[in-house]
Design an enzyme around this catalytic site. Sequence first.
Site, PDB file in Angstrom:
ATOM      1  N   GLU A  77      23.696  43.520  63.257  1.00 33.27           N
ATOM      2  CA  GLU A  77      24.001  42.979  64.203  1.00 33.27           C
ATOM      3  C   GLU A  77      23.261  43.251  65.019  1.00 33.27           C
ATOM      4  O   GLU A  77      22.797  42.544  66.529  1.00 33.27           O
ATOM      5  CB  GLU A  77      25.360  43.922  64.791  1.00 33.27           C
ATOM      6  CG  GLU A  77      25.887  43.006  66.702  1.00 33.27           C
ATOM      7  CD  GLU A  77      25.153  44.877  67.743  1.00 33.27           C
ATOM      8  OE1 GLU A  77      26.466  43.589  68.809  1.00 33.27           O
ATOM      9  OE2 GLU A  77      24.418  45.129  67.065  1.00 33.27           O
ATOM     10  N   GLU A  78      22.483  44.596  64.759  1.00 37.73           N
ATOM     11  CA  GLU A  78      21.146  45.134  65.785  1.00 37.73           C
ATOM     12  C   GLU A  78      19.964  44.324  65.739  1.00 37.73           C
ATOM     13  O   GLU A  78      19.065  44.335  66.447  1.00 37.73           O
ATOM     14  CB  GLU A  78      21.231  46.734  65.233  1.00 37.73           C
ATOM     15  CG  GLU A  78      22.378  47.762  65.348  1.00 37.73           C
ATOM     16  CD  GLU A  78      22.423  47.715  67.248  1.00 37.73           C
ATOM     17  OE1 GLU A  78      21.684  47.161  68.307  1.00 37.73           O
ATOM     18  OE2 GLU A  78      22.911  48.411  67.474  1.00 37.73           O
ATOM     19  N   ILE A 108      47.196  56.329  68.058  1.00 37.80           N
ATOM     20  CA  ILE A 108      46.079  56.602  66.786  1.00 37.80           C
ATOM     21  C   ILE A 108      45.905  57.985  66.276  1.00 37.80           C
ATOM     22  O   ILE A 108      44.736  58.149  67.880  1.00 37.80           O
ATOM     23  CB  ILE A 108      45.025  55.532  67.169  1.00 37.80           C
ATOM     24  CG1 ILE A 108      45.843  53.898  67.349  1.00 37.80           C
ATOM     25  CG2 ILE A 108      43.824  55.612  65.831  1.00 37.80           C
ATOM     26  CD1 ILE A 108      46.483  53.605  65.828  1.00 37.80           C
ATOM     27  N   ASP A 121      43.755  53.821  70.833  1.00 39.70           N
ATOM     28  CA  ASP A 121      45.481  53.145  71.257  1.00 39.70           C
ATOM     29  C   ASP A 121      45.314  52.154  72.091  1.00 39.70           C
ATOM     30  O   ASP A 121      45.975  51.005  71.483  1.00 39.70           O
ATOM     31  CB  ASP A 121      46.145  54.526  72.319  1.00 39.70           C
ATOM     32  CG  ASP A 121      46.046  55.852  71.567  1.00 39.70           C
ATOM     33  OD1 ASP A 121      45.773  55.920  70.482  1.00 39.70           O
ATOM     34  OD2 ASP A 121      46.383  56.823  72.226  1.00 39.70           O
ATOM     35  N   ASP A 176      32.326  47.470  70.345  1.00 43.32           N
ATOM     36  CA  ASP A 176      31.487  48.159  69.719  1.00 43.32           C
ATOM     37  C   ASP A 176      31.420  48.912  71.193  1.00 43.32           C
ATOM     38  O   ASP A 176      31.115  48.777  72.519  1.00 43.32           O
ATOM     39  CB  ASP A 176      30.925  46.479  70.315  1.00 43.32           C
ATOM     40  CG  ASP A 176      29.421  46.568  69.851  1.00 43.32           C
ATOM     41  OD1 ASP A 176      28.770  48.222  69.374  1.00 43.32           O
ATOM     42  OD2 ASP A 176      28.195  46.136  70.056  1.00 43.32           O
TER      43      ASP A 176
END
Length: 519
Positions: A178-179, A51, A323, A207
Amino acid sequence: MRPRITAVVGASALALAAFVPGGSASAAPAAHAAPPAPAAHAGAALKSPDIPLANVKGHLAQLQSIATRNGGNRAHGRAGFKASIDYVKGQLDTAGYQTQVQSFSYNGATGYNLIADWPGGDVNNTLMTGAHLDSVNAGPGINDNGSGSAANLEVALAVAREKYQPKRHLRFGWWGAEELGLIGSTRYVDTLPAAERSKIKGYLNFDMVGSPNPGYFAYDGDGSSGGGGPAGSAEIERVLRAYFATINVPVEDTAFDGRSDYGPFIQYGIPAGGLFTGAEDYKTAAQAQKWGGQANTPYDRCYHSSCDTSSNINDPALDRNSDAIAYAVWTLAGDGGQEPGGETVYSDGLESDTGWTVNPGGTDTATAGRFERGAPQATTYSGTSLQLTAPGGSNALVTGAQAGTDAGSNDLDGGTTTAQSGPIALPAGAKTLSFAWNFAHLNNSGADDYLRVRVVGPNGSATVLDQTGAAANRAGSWQTQTADVSAYAGQSVRIVVEAADNGSGSLVEAGLDDIKITK
């Protein structure tokens, strides 16, 4: 990544507990090495792509620009978050994904989840990869969680570039709010019809994967540090750790404590895993010696702060984790979820008759609840879960599959019940047996009650699981057990499972599922 809280939040009422790691700028660890190809699986060599770090950082630059144009943040209900959703969606639409935006209301503001499906693959065996896209109000949230969002986006784009067509269906998600308490991901999982939710057989969560003073943590799927995930989570952990082993980077466990978006998934028994480079906790001297960086300083000194900008990223950590995400997606999706380096030589999900025999020796004494292959119905007693539905598919090997009129109707009673598999020819090189198991009881149980699993060969047997009862309520939980069976390679073996209710009217339930042997 949410701050530590202990309240129950969201529609799914997740219990949220304390977390492990935390962040700060520091010297970078050793230079990133190019990852090797994963081992061959099911007769085909699957090579996950490298990546490009530059591409991942390009996405982070876009998220930073969005925050700068919109009040310095990308928080729920703010224009910066909707612009972030639009940016990611545009990238995926161009790449050929089928995208949908799910809107929801929270705290008087509209929030959004973005779901992207890669066409093809078995939709009944979906592998999902997710990250939250929102920031806190205080800053742009480039490490938390632009890093996980950007890495997942670039892996999804790599799937398209490679024209990857895995056996499993691939789905990616970017979560809102989410927070504020896993609001977006909880809303997504809770509102999925049960039949659709059951098709998600694994969830990968990323995350904070570029912390400036990074640690290297994998969620504790196998429970080796105290609390594992649902059955199947151990395999996800092994895959992620296997990648880091190839680049000689040690990995530590981090707990499934409900602090990120895996929470709603594991509540429904969906296997989960992921990576994390640390938030506000402090790196120890031993960790600094192992990974580099600064001891006695946070993993991310800008956690939930205005300085969580594009300069708050450790490039080697972001590169390695990106990766690793690709490695996990290619490995788990390429062959339906087998362990890297391990060719599956036997698999039984109990969905069809593979030759199991109940009471093979004619010595069982149980008067009710004998083992049977069936679709177990969930039972509870005063809030304690006892019998569980199957962890994957519909069927499992369980003690009395029907629920009956109450929790004691079809539980194991009166003694022992045994089930034996058909013969399993293990080739040379066979090494690891894994299976999901459940053993639950109430406080009228005792040490005479048990669940045991043995591997029986021509020259003897080995007990690979031995769980005994106790005078306490033990809630049911599908867990994964692994065992080394290399001593039986080249032999024909059988798996024998035995459960006992030898006490006076103990309420006992047991089950076995998802049996696999790899080499």
